[in-house]
Design an enzyme around this catalytic site. Structure first.
Site, PDB file in Angstrom:
ATOM      1  N   HIS A 135      -7.702  -4.519   9.886  1.00 55.36           N
ATOM      2  CA  HIS A 135      -7.389  -4.298   8.464  1.00 55.36           C
ATOM      3  C   HIS A 135      -6.107  -5.002   8.057  1.00 55.36           C
ATOM      4  O   HIS A 135      -5.224  -5.250   8.886  1.00 55.36           O
ATOM      5  CB  HIS A 135      -7.379  -2.807   8.099  1.00 55.36           C
ATOM      6  CG  HIS A 135      -6.198  -2.005   8.569  1.00 55.36           C
ATOM      7  ND1 HIS A 135      -6.328  -0.818   9.267  1.00 55.36           N
ATOM      8  CD2 HIS A 135      -4.863  -2.175   8.411  1.00 55.36           C
ATOM      9  CE1 HIS A 135      -5.126  -0.315   9.502  1.00 55.36           C
ATOM     10  NE2 HIS A 135      -4.229  -1.123   9.008  1.00 55.36           N
ATOM     11  N   ASP A 153       0.821  -1.212   0.000  1.00 59.55           N
ATOM     12  CA  ASP A 153       0.000   0.000   0.000  1.00 59.55           C
ATOM     13  C   ASP A 153       0.857   1.266   0.000  1.00 59.55           C
ATOM     14  O   ASP A 153       2.081   1.202   0.167  1.00 59.55           O
ATOM     15  CB  ASP A 153      -0.966  -0.005   1.197  1.00 59.55           C
ATOM     16  CG  ASP A 153      -0.313  -0.472   2.493  1.00 59.55           C
ATOM     17  OD1 ASP A 153       0.929  -0.453   2.576  1.00 59.55           O
ATOM     18  OD2 ASP A 153      -1.038  -0.841   3.433  1.00 59.55           O
ATOM     19  N   GLU A 156      -9.718  -1.666   4.839  1.00 60.19           N
ATOM     20  CA  GLU A 156     -10.394  -1.326   6.084  1.00 60.19           C
ATOM     21  C   GLU A 156     -11.657  -2.168   6.242  1.00 60.19           C
ATOM     22  O   GLU A 156     -12.125  -2.790   5.271  1.00 60.19           O
ATOM     23  CB  GLU A 156     -10.776   0.162   6.049  1.00 60.19           C
ATOM     24  CG  GLU A 156      -9.580   1.119   6.020  1.00 60.19           C
ATOM     25  CD  GLU A 156      -8.977   1.370   7.402  1.00 60.19           C
ATOM     26  OE1 GLU A 156      -8.958   0.446   8.238  1.00 60.19           O
ATOM     27  OE2 GLU A 156      -8.531   2.501   7.642  1.00 60.19           O
ATOM     28  N   ASN A 169      -7.946  -2.530  13.963  1.00 62.53           N
ATOM     29  CA  ASN A 169      -9.353  -2.780  13.607  1.00 62.53           C
ATOM     30  C   ASN A 169      -9.496  -3.973  12.660  1.00 62.53           C
ATOM     31  O   ASN A 169     -10.544  -4.155  12.038  1.00 62.53           O
ATOM     32  CB  ASN A 169      -9.983  -1.524  12.991  1.00 62.53           C
ATOM     33  CG  ASN A 169      -9.303  -1.105  11.687  1.00 62.53           C
ATOM     34  OD1 ASN A 169      -8.349  -1.758  11.249  1.00 62.53           O
ATOM     35  ND2 ASN A 169      -9.776  -0.044  11.079  1.00 62.53           N
TER      36      ASN A 169
HETATM   37  C1  GLP Z   1      -0.812   0.342   8.432  1.00 61.08           C
HETATM   38  C2  GLP Z   1      -0.474  -0.450   7.175  1.00 61.08           C
HETATM   39  C3  GLP Z   1      -0.720  -1.919   7.357  1.00 61.08           C
HETATM   40  C4  GLP Z   1      -0.119  -2.386   8.650  1.00 61.08           C
HETATM   41  C5  GLP Z   1      -0.813  -1.710   9.793  1.00 61.08           C
HETATM   42  C6  GLP Z   1      -0.263  -2.096  11.160  1.00 61.08           C
HETATM   43  O1  GLP Z   1      -2.102   0.863   8.440  1.00 61.08           O
HETATM   44  N1  GLP Z   1      -1.179   0.013   6.036  1.00 61.08           N
HETATM   45  O2  GLP Z   1      -0.189  -2.630   6.241  1.00 61.08           O
HETATM   46  O3  GLP Z   1      -0.253  -3.775   8.773  1.00 61.08           O
HETATM   47  O4  GLP Z   1      -0.654  -0.309   9.653  1.00 61.08           O
HETATM   48  O5  GLP Z   1       0.881  -1.367  11.413  1.00 61.08           O
HETATM   49  P1  GLP Z   1       1.797  -1.482  12.695  1.00 61.08           P
HETATM   50  O6  GLP Z   1       2.697  -2.640  12.420  1.00 61.08           O
HETATM   51  O7  GLP Z   1       2.535  -0.183  12.729  1.00 61.08           O
HETATM   52  O8  GLP Z   1       0.917  -1.698  13.848  1.00 61.08           O
END
Ligand code: GLP
Length: 247
Positions: free
Chosen positions: A142, A71, A147, A140
């Site tokens: 995702h 992403d 989302e 959440n």
């Molecule tokens: C972001 C990314 C996701 C990731 C998520 C969790 O929103 N788009 O791909 O898995 O955050 O991130 P973290 O590892 O910082 O908790």
């Protein structure tokens, strides 16, 4: 129909990083031009640090590896310190022998966003698909920026971010108002086409999402729950992230 997720619970975040890096290295050793799916966020940072360490010891080469990222924030170009391209350079690409032309990322500044998304799907297909895709999970539920509400057949597209995700990710920005409101993300169907999936989760703040993904009802309210339908998916998580799973 629910599939079967391999659940690997380890002691702490350090173990998660070490084992995740071992998995990625094993994939590269099996096929030097492996197509790796990569994730951003705080969770995989330690995994990338471990990969860099292993590379410096000359135990793995990325010279033929191809990569695809999940992403990118809309509106941020690759030189922006909060873009996911910048993150990948900083944590992995700048420190290993990966060729820049072999790293595929969505362009957050694309003028024609729909064309960018279509081209991304085509490029993944042209690579022959992803061998192993590393994933994180949002609090959440995702995955990438799919989302809650994202469907099983979703493809690469530009999506609005939820208030929860903006709040979670604002810790990395100077102020919550600076977090982009939209992002490009591969779809759930895109992720599900990878041959293997490896989802990492560490810390108590991920326990609720992990429990919903593994034990809750499968559906768009928790996008990570769709991973149960994949034949080769592993959740590699630490004890804290596993704390809401009944034994
Ligand atoms: C972001 C990314 C996701 C990731 C998520 C969790 O929103 N788009 O791909 O898995 O955050 O991130 P973290 O590892 O910082 O908790």
């Amino acid at each position: 129909m629910s599939g079967y997720i391999h659940l690997q619970i380890v002691e702490n975040a350090e173990d998660v990083a070490r084992i995740a890096a071992q998995n990625l290295c094993a994939q590269i050793r099996e096929r030097s031009d492996a197509v790796l799916g990569l994730a951003t966020g705080s969770t995989p940072e330690a995994t990338y640090a471990e990969l860099v360490r292993v590379h410096r010891e000359r135990r793995v080469s990325f010279s033929r590896v191809r990569s695809v990222n999940l992403d990118e924030y809309q509106g941020l170009d690759g030189a922006h310190e909060h873009s996911y391209r910048y993150y990948m350079q900083r944590h992995l690409f700048d420190h290993v022998d990966m060729r820049s032309w072999n790293a595929l990322l969505l362009d957050g500044t694309a003028v024609d966003g729909e064309a960018e998304c279509r081209a991304y799907e085509e490029r993944i297909r042209a690579l022959g698909g992803v061998d192993l895709w590393l994933l994180g999970i949002g609090s959440n539920g995702h995955i990438a920026f799919n989302e809650p509400g994202s469907t099983r057949d979703s493809r690469t597209r530009c999506v609005p971010l939820t208030a929860e995700t903006i709040a979670d990710n604002s810790r990395l920005f100077a102020a919550p108002t600076e977090v982009p409101r939209r992002a490009y993300t591969v779809g759930i169907a895109t992720i599900m086409e990878a041959r293997r999936l490896l989802l990492l989760a560490t810390g108590e703040h991920k326990a609720r999402a992990v429990a919903a993904a593994l034990r809750g009802e499968e559906g768009p309210h928790c996008p990570a729950s769709f991973l149960r339908g994949h034949a080769e998916c592993t959740f590699l998580i630490d004890r804290q992230a596993a704390s809401l799973l009944e034994s």
